[in-house]
Write a protein that holds these residues in place. Structure first.
Motif: not given
Length: 763
Positions: A381, A384, A392
């Motif tokens: 992640s 992101a 995303l």
């Protein structure tokens, strides 16, 4: 709004999501002043250096051009012209590699400088405040000003915004590493930038103008604050150093706490953003009259011995910039146009500088290492967390690889500013931005194909409808419309016209025919106006009336001819006998010379007979002339009447010949008896002549009555006229041979009568 302005003036900024802190590497190039490069050997000027349509080329190969002379003219929306960067000769106009990662060829003008650097005639404006809005817009448009900070959006479009602008934001952040072009421009030309800001304020009338500068540029901040002291509507705002704070949407969030909606533009929320380089070009275009032909470019990297910022003419080859700054390439050298985050590697250094070129980076392998092999995503992640647009990146990459374009749109792929922050933090070294760029291009191509297909379908449907209409029109053209019944008034008018035609006397035939023709013309016009089918009822009624009149005429003619013909024959025989007796008496007078009174009476009788023949001949000639005055509607009957007259004349000639022959026979029988001749007194001869004249008058009157009645005959009765005449005379139709014999006999009779007249005149 007042509260927000108060917060902005207090220096408050609002953070945006995401962002990274890569090493700046700005001190390599911002420690020296801007230098000016020598003229290159050639300039490669692309026709398209902005977002929008190309301009129309207005120069040709071999033409001499001056510095600042327009090479193209705008022909469509979002189109700005380009200008000659220096004076020289146009050596070629051809396709050359473009300043794009694909290096696709595009049309370029090749100029060989003459070294004179001669300017064209410029039109500077000393007091732009006196110019109207449209005049300023035209100056910005004609000078070819376009955005110099990123995409190259035409400046005149932004300056002519139809939406109310509350905040004018000047992007002076320059957040990408290595690039220092805007930094040194603000240091050296702060006053020119502020002048350009004031021109934009005149055009947009914003409530407040905010100049955002990163806090790692203290010298630029000081120069701009000093230049803007006189204008209380300009605020110099310092923002924290974070990448990508120079993004349009991110900078608006930093300075105003406003967010541009997905798929929207800053003008939708009353904000407009301009780059400092663009505003300096606006200042030069208005106050100096110079078009956009040069810009400041940062040339840096470990392989550059003299890194710094230079004034480069548009169209200058990248190789010329590198050579002038001491380029020492390494094996497998990379040259990047732009910064290390958003720039792209050039396929060749034979590409010309364009309006959006702000940096040329020539790093070595240690400075900018080649990317390693792509590994599998570990779902950490990090991408992101670093995305400044709150997207995303991992999901977008999966959809891009599988070409699921609908899902990419649902996940707002086009909100990505391609800043490269996600790829920078990815531990698996996945080139996420490259996936997004390829997907964007493919989606745009797909949309273009859809638009093209829709337009083709629309054209097909329109063509199909047009052909159907034409076919229907052709079919309806051959269809007969149903006849509608005439109104009561129209029927009454037709009946009245027919009654007038029937009741007209014979002497008014011409007027009746004219009235009938007028009635028919009116009926025809009325038929055309109402677009009705032809109605033959009127013609049928008229035909029936004419047939009835022809029948009555035939009966009357038969009765009159029966009574007239015997009288004519008897008169002719009596006249012939009288002429024979007169001739014989004249001969006797010549022999004896005893009685002068008798000779005188014979001469008068011969003269009277000649006059009678002349009148009969004149009456026969007048009969064909009378037939010419018949009505045009009865043309067929009029055509047949001259033939009937000719036959009647032939029959009369035959009758006269027969009468003469009978008279001669009678004269032979009475040849030996002179007493009979003596008995025939001149008084008897005079009576005979009078009787012959009366008979001819009756015949002429009967002929006139026949002509008057023939006008009313129907066309169908025209052929029966000769037969009716023959029947009335009690004789069958003559053959061609009989007619010829009759004509010969008539000619002989006329010759003998003429000879007799001459003998009588001599006596």
């Amino acid at each position: 709004m007042e509260k927000l302005i108060a917060q902005i003036k207090q220096g408050k900024v609002w953070p945006f999501p995401g962002g990274i802190h890569p090493p700046g590497q700005k001190t390599i190039s911002n420690t020296q002043a801007i230098t000016r490069l020598p003229l290159p050997d050639k300039l490669i000027v692309p026709l398209k250096q902005h977002i929008g349509a190309n301009g129309q080329l207005i120069v040709e190969k071999g033409q001499l051009v001056l510095k600042g002379q327009a090479l193209t003219k705008p022909v469509a929306n979002w189109s700005v012209p380009i200008h000659a960067p220096t004076s020289g000769t146009i050596t070629d106009i051809c396709q050359m590699p473009s300043a794009h990662p694909s290096a696709l060829p595009e049309l370029c003008v090749i100029i060989e400088p003459d070294g004179q650097d001669s300017w064209c005639v410029l039109a500077p404006v000393t007091t732009p405040s006196l110019l109207s809005h449209d005049q300023l817009i035209n100056i910005i448009h004609d000078r070819g000003i376009a955005g110099m900070g990123g995409a190259g959006f035409p400046t005149y479009i932004k300056a002519d915004s139809r939406k109310a602008i509350e905040y004018l934001i000047v992007n002076a952040v320059e957040c990408e590493p290595y690039i220092t072009a805007d930094d040194v421009l603000m240091r050296e030309h702060a006053a020119g930038i502020i002048a350009g800001i004031e021109i934009m304020q005149q055009l947009l009338t914003p409530t407040l103008t905010i100049v955002g500068i990163e806090d790692n540029k203290p010298e630029a901040i000081a120069a701009m604050q000093a230049a803007a002291e006189h204008n209380d509507k300009i605020i110099i705002q310092t923002v924290p150093t974070i990448y990508p704070s120079g993004g349009e949407k991110q900078l608006i969030k930093l300075l105003t706490n406003k967010e541009v909606p997905s798929g929207g533009i800053p003008a939708d929320i009353g904000v407009l953003v301009q780059n400092v380089g663009t505003l300096f070009a606006v200042n030069q275009a208005v106050f100096e009259g110079k078009p956009l032909i040069e810009r400041v470019i940062t040339v840096t990297g470990n392989t550059i011995h003299k890194p710094g910022n230079v004034w480069a003419l548009l169209g200058t080859e990248i190789k010329h910039l590198l050579d002038c700054q001491g380029f020492s390439p390494v094996p497998q050298q990379r040259v990047v146009m732009g910064g290390p985050m958003m720039g792209f590697t050039l396929p060749t250094v034979r590409i010309g500088v364009v309006k959006t070129t702000n940096c040329i980076l020539a790093p070595d392998h240690d400075e900018l290492a080649d990317p390693g092999p792509e590994k599998a995503c570990i779902r950490c992640s990090a991408c992101a967390d670093a995305c400044p647009a709150s997207l995303l990146p991992q999901q977008l990459q999966w959809f891009a690889k599988s070409k699921e374009y609908d899902k990419l749109k649902e996940h707002n792929l086009f909100d990505c500013i391609e800043c490269g922050a996600c790829a920078y933090v990815c531990p698996s070294e996945i080139p996420l931005v490259q996936y997004y760029r390829v997907a964007k291009v493919e989606i745009k191509e797909q949309q273009a194909e859809q638009v093209k297909a829709e337009r083709a379908k629309e054209r097909f449907e329109l063509r199909k409808q047009r052909l159907e209409r034409e076919q229907e029109a052709r079919q309806n053209r051959h269809k007969r419309k149903p006849a509608t019944e005439k109104s009561a008034d129209e029927k009454q008018k037709i009946a009245d016209a027919l009654a007038r035609v029937k009741n007209k006397p014979a002497k008014d035939d011409d007027k009746s025919a004219v009235a009938a023709a007028i009635a028919r013309a009116k009926a025809k016009k009325q038929h055309q106006d109402t677009e009705l089918e032809p109605d033959n009822s009127e013609v049928a009624l008229e035909r029936a009336a004419r047939k009835e009149q022809a029948r009555k005429y035939k009966e009357q003619k038969a009765a009159s001819n029966t009574a007239a013909v015997p009288d004519d024959k008897k008169s002719a025989v009596a006249a012939a006998i009288a002429r024979a007796k007169a001739k014989k008496a004249a001969a006797s007078e010549n022999e004896s010379d005893n009685t002068t009174d008798a000779a005188t009476d014979d001469k008068k009788a011969a003269v009277a007979a000649a006059i009678a023949r002349a009148k009969a001949k004149k009456a026969a000639q007048a009969e064909p002339a009378a037939s010419v005055e018949n009505d045009s509607s009865e043309s067929e009957v009029a055509t047949a009447s001259p033939a009937d007259d000719k036959k009647a004349a032939v029959a009369a000639a035959i009758a006269r010949a027969k009468a003469k022959k009978a008279a001669q026979a009678a004269s032979v029988e009475n040849d030996n008896s002179e007493s009979e001749v003596a008995t025939a007194s001149p008084a008897d001869d005079k009576k005979a002549a009078v009787a012959a004249a009366i008979a001819r008058a009756k015949a002429k009157k009967a002929a006139k009555a026949e002509q008057a009645a023939s006008v009313e005959n129907d066309n169908s009765e025209s052929e029966a006229a000769p037969t009716a005449i023959n029947e009335a005379e009690g004789k069958p139709e003559q053959t061609a041979q009989d007619k010829k014999k009759a004509a010969v006999a008539a000619a002989i009779a006329r010759a003998k009568a003429k000879k007799l007249q001459q003998e009588g005149s001599d006596q």
